[in-house]
Scaffold this motif. Structure first.
Motif, PDB file in Angstrom:
ATOM      1  N   ALA A   1       0.733  -1.318   0.187  1.00  0.00           N
ATOM      2  CA  ALA A   1       0.319   0.249   0.123  1.00  0.00           C
ATOM      3  C   ALA A   1       0.718   1.147  -0.388  1.00  0.00           C
ATOM      4  O   ALA A   1       0.768   2.044  -0.553  1.00  0.00           O
ATOM      5  N   GLY A   2       1.928   1.366   0.941  1.00  0.00           N
ATOM      6  CA  GLY A   2       3.147   2.560   0.944  1.00  0.00           C
ATOM      7  C   GLY A   2       3.251   2.161  -0.567  1.00  0.00           C
ATOM      8  O   GLY A   2       3.573   3.663  -0.934  1.00  0.00           O
ATOM      9  N   ALA A   3       3.969   1.430  -1.417  1.00  0.00           N
ATOM     10  CA  ALA A   3       4.537   1.557  -2.633  1.00  0.00           C
ATOM     11  C   ALA A   3       4.136   2.296  -3.155  1.00  0.00           C
ATOM     12  O   ALA A   3       3.852   3.108  -4.282  1.00  0.00           O
ATOM     13  N   VAL A   4       2.272   1.564  -3.674  1.00  0.00           N
ATOM     14  CA  VAL A   4       1.460   2.719  -4.499  1.00  0.00           C
ATOM     15  C   VAL A   4       0.729   3.868  -4.302  1.00  0.00           C
ATOM     16  O   VAL A   4       1.025   4.694  -4.837  1.00  0.00           O
ATOM     17  N   LEU A   5       0.785   4.272  -3.333  1.00  0.00           N
ATOM     18  CA  LEU A   5       0.795   5.959  -3.070  1.00  0.00           C
ATOM     19  C   LEU A   5       2.156   6.574  -3.527  1.00  0.00           C
ATOM     20  O   LEU A   5       2.165   7.247  -4.203  1.00  0.00           O
TER      21      LEU A   5
ATOM     22  N   LEU B   1       1.782   6.520  -6.996  1.00  0.00           N
ATOM     23  CA  LEU B   1       0.704   7.634  -8.099  1.00  0.00           C
ATOM     24  C   LEU B   1       1.370   8.550  -7.155  1.00  0.00           C
ATOM     25  O   LEU B   1       1.032   9.863  -8.853  1.00  0.00           O
ATOM     26  N   LEU B   2       1.269   8.932  -6.166  1.00  0.00           N
ATOM     27  CA  LEU B   2       2.484  10.683  -5.787  1.00  0.00           C
ATOM     28  C   LEU B   2       2.880  10.601  -6.967  1.00  0.00           C
ATOM     29  O   LEU B   2       3.006  12.059  -7.993  1.00  0.00           O
TER      30      LEU B   2
ATOM     31  N   LEU C   1       4.034   9.250 -10.349  1.00  0.00           N
ATOM     32  CA  LEU C   1       2.924   9.984 -11.648  1.00  0.00           C
ATOM     33  C   LEU C   1       2.514  11.000 -11.851  1.00  0.00           C
ATOM     34  O   LEU C   1       2.231  12.034 -12.483  1.00  0.00           O
ATOM     35  N   LEU C   2       1.743  11.210 -10.348  1.00  0.00           N
ATOM     36  CA  LEU C   2       0.952  12.547 -10.741  1.00  0.00           C
ATOM     37  C   LEU C   2       1.755  13.698  -9.952  1.00  0.00           C
ATOM     38  O   LEU C   2       1.439  14.744 -10.995  1.00  0.00           O
ATOM     39  N   LEU C   3       3.112  14.004 -10.065  1.00  0.00           N
ATOM     40  CA  LEU C   3       4.342  15.206  -9.752  1.00  0.00           C
ATOM     41  C   LEU C   3       4.659  15.093 -10.906  1.00  0.00           C
ATOM     42  O   LEU C   3       4.689  16.479 -11.617  1.00  0.00           O
ATOM     43  N   SER C   4       5.042  13.752 -11.522  1.00  0.00           N
ATOM     44  CA  SER C   4       5.872  14.089 -12.636  1.00  0.00           C
ATOM     45  C   SER C   4       5.370  14.032 -14.287  1.00  0.00           C
ATOM     46  O   SER C   4       5.922  14.206 -14.878  1.00  0.00           O
ATOM     47  N   GLY C   5       4.020  13.931 -14.082  1.00  0.00           N
ATOM     48  CA  GLY C   5       3.632  13.779 -15.152  1.00  0.00           C
ATOM     49  C   GLY C   5       3.723  12.390 -15.939  1.00  0.00           C
ATOM     50  O   GLY C   5       4.883  12.077 -15.736  1.00  0.00           O
ATOM     51  N   PRO C   6       3.246  12.249 -17.340  1.00  0.00           N
ATOM     52  CA  PRO C   6       3.058  10.763 -17.567  1.00  0.00           C
ATOM     53  C   PRO C   6       4.215  10.628 -18.475  1.00  0.00           C
ATOM     54  O   PRO C   6       4.673   9.526 -18.718  1.00  0.00           O
ATOM     55  N   ARG C   7       4.952  11.635 -18.879  1.00  0.00           N
ATOM     56  CA  ARG C   7       6.003  11.504 -19.396  1.00  0.00           C
ATOM     57  C   ARG C   7       7.504  10.974 -18.459  1.00  0.00           C
ATOM     58  O   ARG C   7       8.435  10.950 -18.819  1.00  0.00           O
TER      59      ARG C   7
ATOM     60  N   ARG D   1       0.323   1.408 -17.785  1.00  0.00           N
ATOM     61  CA  ARG D   1       0.503   2.702 -16.333  1.00  0.00           C
ATOM     62  C   ARG D   1       0.025   1.450 -15.041  1.00  0.00           C
ATOM     63  O   ARG D   1       0.879   1.227 -14.806  1.00  0.00           O
ATOM     64  N   LEU D   2      -1.002   0.790 -15.184  1.00  0.00           N
ATOM     65  CA  LEU D   2      -2.190   0.706 -14.316  1.00  0.00           C
ATOM     66  C   LEU D   2      -1.470  -0.542 -13.683  1.00  0.00           C
ATOM     67  O   LEU D   2      -0.441  -0.876 -13.101  1.00  0.00           O
TER      68      LEU D   2
END
Lengths: 291, 328
Positions: free
Chosen positions: B120-124, B127-128, B130-136, B231-232
Motif C-alpha cells: 500500500a505504501g509503495a502504491v501511494l 501514484l504520487l 506519476l501525478l507530480l512528474s506527469g505521464p512523460r 501504466r496500471l
C-alpha cells in the motif's frame, strides 16, 4: 574515568569532613566524622535498590523512575513509596539533596553539573561478579552512614550464597541470548549467576568474557541444553524477532528448554540469589536431578 | 549473443547462491553442509543450513531480482535512466507501510498484513510520483518529487519507531533505511513470495508494451498498446515487488539503477530483453553484496544498503553528469 570520579568525590568528602571549609550542609559540626547524609537521591536503578535496602527511614527521598518498572526492577512495591526522578540535573537540584547516588555510566554531564552546583555525588560501578555485590553493599553502608546494617546484609548475603552452592553432578551447557543476538560471557553478573547455578556458559567457551553478538548459527551449532533470554518489551522490534526465529523453535522442540532472565538478574543486589535459585531449579528440570 | 548473456547470468546467480549457502560464522565443511541441506540428517547442521542460510540465500535472489526488475520496468516506462524504486521514494514508502503494520500490531495478528501494508505504501508513492512528474516523467520533476516523497516517508518511519514503547525499535531505523538479510527465516520467504511472483509476472508481461513505447507514445498506441492499462500494470507490479522486498529486507537502494544500466547495451537496449536480464543481474548483485557483508564484518550485521550505495551513488552522479551534458 569512573574510578577517577569516585576517588575525587571521596577525596572531596574527606576534605569537607576534615577542614570544614566547603559550605556543604552539616560540614564542620563534627571535627572528625561528617554526619550521615539526611536527604539522599538515587538516580540509578541499582543504587536505588541498595539504598532502599540500607537507608534509615526518611533518609532516601527519591529513586529513579526505572525503579518502578517491573521489567527491570526487583523492588517495585518498595520503590512506589518514593518520589520517582528522571535523572535530570535541574530536577535533582530542586529536591535539595545532600547526597546523590549514581551509577558509573550515568550521564557525565548530569553528574558534573550536580558537582558544580555543590551537591555531593557518589558513583557506584556496576557489579560484574558475586564478590562485587558484597563490596557494593558495604560501600553503600559507608556512604549512607549505615555500616552496621550493611555488614549484616553482606554477611547474610554471603551465608545464603554459600548455602546455594551445591555439588552438581552435571553442568549442562547454557547460553544467554538477548535481543540482537547479544550474549554475555563469564566476566559479567549474568554469566556469574549461570556459573553459580551450576551451568556452563557456551559464550565463555566461545571466547566471550564480556558481552558481544553471537550469530544465531553459531548458537545453534554450539547445541546448548538451555537458552536464557531477556524480558520482552511491549510493541514489536526486529531486534527481538531473533528470539522467535524458527531455528530456535525447532531446537526447542528437540527437548531443550528456555527461561527468562528477569529483574532479579539486572543489578548486583541480594536479589541475585533469587535468580540463582530459580535457575538452579530449571537446571534440575533439564538434567532430571533431585534437589 | 543474447543467449550467451542469459546463460552467463544464470550461471553467475547459481554460483553466488551456492557461495551464499556456504558463507557464515558457523564453521561447517562444504560437503557436510550441502549434505545436511539436501538429505536433512545431522541435527544442528541441518537447522543452520535449512532454517538460517537457505532463507537468506533465497531472499537474496528474490529481493535482488525484484529490485533489478522493477528498476528496468520503471526506466522503460518513464524512458528515464534515473528512475529507480529506492531513489524515487517507493522503497521508503513501502518501509513506512511495513513499520506501521509491525508497530500497530497488525502484522502480529495477520502475517500477510506486513507485505500488504508495504505494498500500500509503495502504491501511494508511485501514484504520487506519476501525478507530480506527469505521464512523460520529466527527469527533474521525477527526481525532485522522489526526494520529497523519500524524505517524508523516512521521517515518518523514524517518528513511528521513536514513539514505539519498545526500546529496541528506535535503533531499527537503520535497518529500514539500509536493509539487511541477517537472521531472516523461511517465514519471511513465504510471506514475500506470493506478492513477488504476482508482481514479477505483471512486470514481465510489460515487455512488448515497453518495446513499443521506445518509439514514442503515439507510435506505441498505433501498434495497439493501451497506455492506461500499461501504466496500471506497471504501478501494480512495481508496488507488489518492491513492497514485498522491502517488508522483509528493508530499503536497499541503487540496485534497480545500476543493474539495468549496465545490462542495457548488452541486450541491444530492448526493454523486453532487459527485464529478465535485470532480474538475473539484480539477484547476482544482492547475493554478492550479502556475501560481502558477511565477509567484511562477520559479527556486526553490516547493512546491505551500505555496500550498494558505495557502489551505486558514484554511478548515479556519473549518470546525472551525462544526462546534464546530453540535454540541450
Amino acid at each position: 574515568m569512573s574510578a577517577c570520579a569516585e576517588i575525587s568525590s571521596a577525596v572531596l568528602a574527606l576534605g569537607v569532613a576534615l577542614l570544614g571549609a566547603a559550605p556543604a550542609a552539616g560540614a564542620g559540626r563534627s571535627p572528625a566524622v561528617a554526619p550521615p547524609p539526611a536527604r539522599v537521591v538515587s538516580i540509578n536503578l541499582c543504587t536505588d535498590q541498595l539504598a532502599m535496602m540500607l537507608a534509615r527511614p526518611g533518609q532516601l527521598i527519591s529513586v529513579s523512575r526505572l525503579a518502578v518498572d517491573p521489567r527491570v526492577s526487583a523492588m517495585v512495591d518498595r520503590a512506589r513509596g518514593f518520589r520517582p526522578n528522571q535523572g535530570g540535573a535541574e530536577e535533582i537540584f530542586l529536591m535539595r539533596p545532600d547526597l546523590v547516588l549514581a551509577g558509573s555510566y550515568t550521564t557525565q554531564a548530569t553528574v558534573s553539573m550536580l558537582g558544580r552546583l555543590g551537591i555531593r555525588v557518589v558513583r557506584f560501578r556496576p557489579a560484574y561478579s558475586l564478590a562485587d555485590i558484597r563490596a557494593r553493599i558495604l560501600k553503600m553502608g559507608t556512604v549512607l552512614g549505615r555500616e552496621k546494617q550493611a555488614r549484616a546484609l553482606a554477611e547474610d548475603f554471603s551465608r545464603r550464597l554459600q548455602a546455594l552452592r551445591v555439588a552438581a553432578r552435571q553442568r549442562p551447557r547454557a547460553a544467554l541470548y538477548f535481543a540482537n543476538g547479544y550474549t554475555l560471557g563469564d566476566k559479567t553478573l549474568a554469566g556469574q549467576i549461570l556459573t553459580a547455578a551450576a551451568l556452563d556458559n557456551i559464550a565463555a567457551d566461545l571466547g566471550f568474557s564480556g558481552g558481544g553478538n553471537l550469530p544465531l548459527e553459531v548458537l545453534v551449532m554450539a547445541r546448548p541444553r538451555l537458552v536464557i533470554t531477556g524480558t520482552r518489551y511491549p510493541g514489536a522490534s526486529r531486534a527481538e524477532a531473533i528470539l522467535d526465529h524458527p531455528a530456535l523453535g525447532r531446537w526447542r522442540k528437540g527437548g531443550r528448554s528456555d527461561t527468562i532472565a528477569d529483574a532479579d538478574w539486572v543489578c548486583g543486589t541480594p536479589h541475585v540469589l533469587r535468580a540463582i535459585r530459580g535457575l538452579a531449579r530449571v537446571r534440575r528440570a533439564v538434567t532430571g536431578e533431585k534437589p | 549473443m543474447r543467449w550467451r548473456l542469459f546463460t552467463l547470468l544464470t550461471l553467475l546467480v547459481a554460483l553466488l547462491f551456492a557461495a551464499s549457502l556456504l558463507t557464515g560464522p558457523a564453521d561447517i565443511g562444504v560437503t557436510e553442509s550441502l549434505r545436511a541441506l539436501i538429505d536433512g540428517k545431522g541435527g544442528a547442521t541441518v537447522l543452520v543450513m535449512r532454517e538460517i542460510r537457505l532463507p537468506r540465500a533465497l531472499l537474496g535472489v528474490m529481493v535482488g531480482a525484484g529490485l533489478g526488475l522493477s528498476g528496468a520496468a520503471l526506466q522503460g516506462y518513464l524512458r528515464n535512466p534515473l528512475a529507480e524504486p529506492g531513489l524515487i521514494g517507493v522503497s521508503a514508502s513501502s518501509a513506512l507501510g511495513a513499520v506501521l503494520a509491525i508497530q500497530s500490531g497488525l502484522a502480529a495478528t495477520l502475517a500477510l498484513a506486513l507485505p500488504l501494508a508495504a505494498l500500500a505504501g509503495a502504491v501511494l508513492a508511485v501514484l504520487l510520483l506519476l501525478l507530480l512528474s506527469g505521464p512523460r516523467g520529466g527527469t527533474l520533476a521525477l527526481i525532485l518529487a522522489g526526494i520529497a516523497v523519500s524524505a517524508l516517508a523516512t521521517a515518518l518511519t523514524a517518528l513511528v519507531l521513536n514513539l514505539s514503547p519498545n526500546p529496541f525499535a528506535a535503533s531499527e531505523i537503520v535497518f529500514w533505511m539500509l536493509g539487511s538479510l541477517a537472521d531472516r527465516s523461511m517465514r519471511d520467504v513465504w510471506l514475500a513470495l506470493p506478492l513477488m511472483l504476482a508482481g514479477g509476472a505483471a512486470l514481465f508481461s510489460l515487455g512488448r508494451g515497453l518495446d513499443a513505447l521506445t518509439l514514442g507514445e503515439d507510435a506505441a498506441q498505433s501498434l495497439g498498446i493501451r497506455l492506461p492499462r500499461l501504466r496500471l500494470v506497471m504501478v501494480a507490479g512495481v508496488a507488489a515487488v518492491v513492497g514485498a522486498a522491502t517488508a522483509v529486507a528493508g530499503v536497499i537502494g541503487f540496485v534497480g539503477l545500476v543493474v539495468p544500466h549496465l545490462l542495457r547495451p548488452l541486450v541491444g537496449a530492448r526493454p523486453s530483453a532487459l527485464l529478465p536480464a535485470s532480474a538475473l543481474g539484480g539477484a547476482a548483485v544482492i547475493l554478492a553484496a550479502d556475501i560481502a557483508v558477511r565477509l567484511i564484518a562477520p559479527e556486526r550485521d553490516l547493512k546491505l544498503g551500505v555496500l550498494t550505495a558505495i557502489v551505486g551513488a558514484p554511478f548515479f552522479l556519473h549518470l546525472i553528469y551525462k544526462t546534464g551534458k546530453e540535454a540541450p
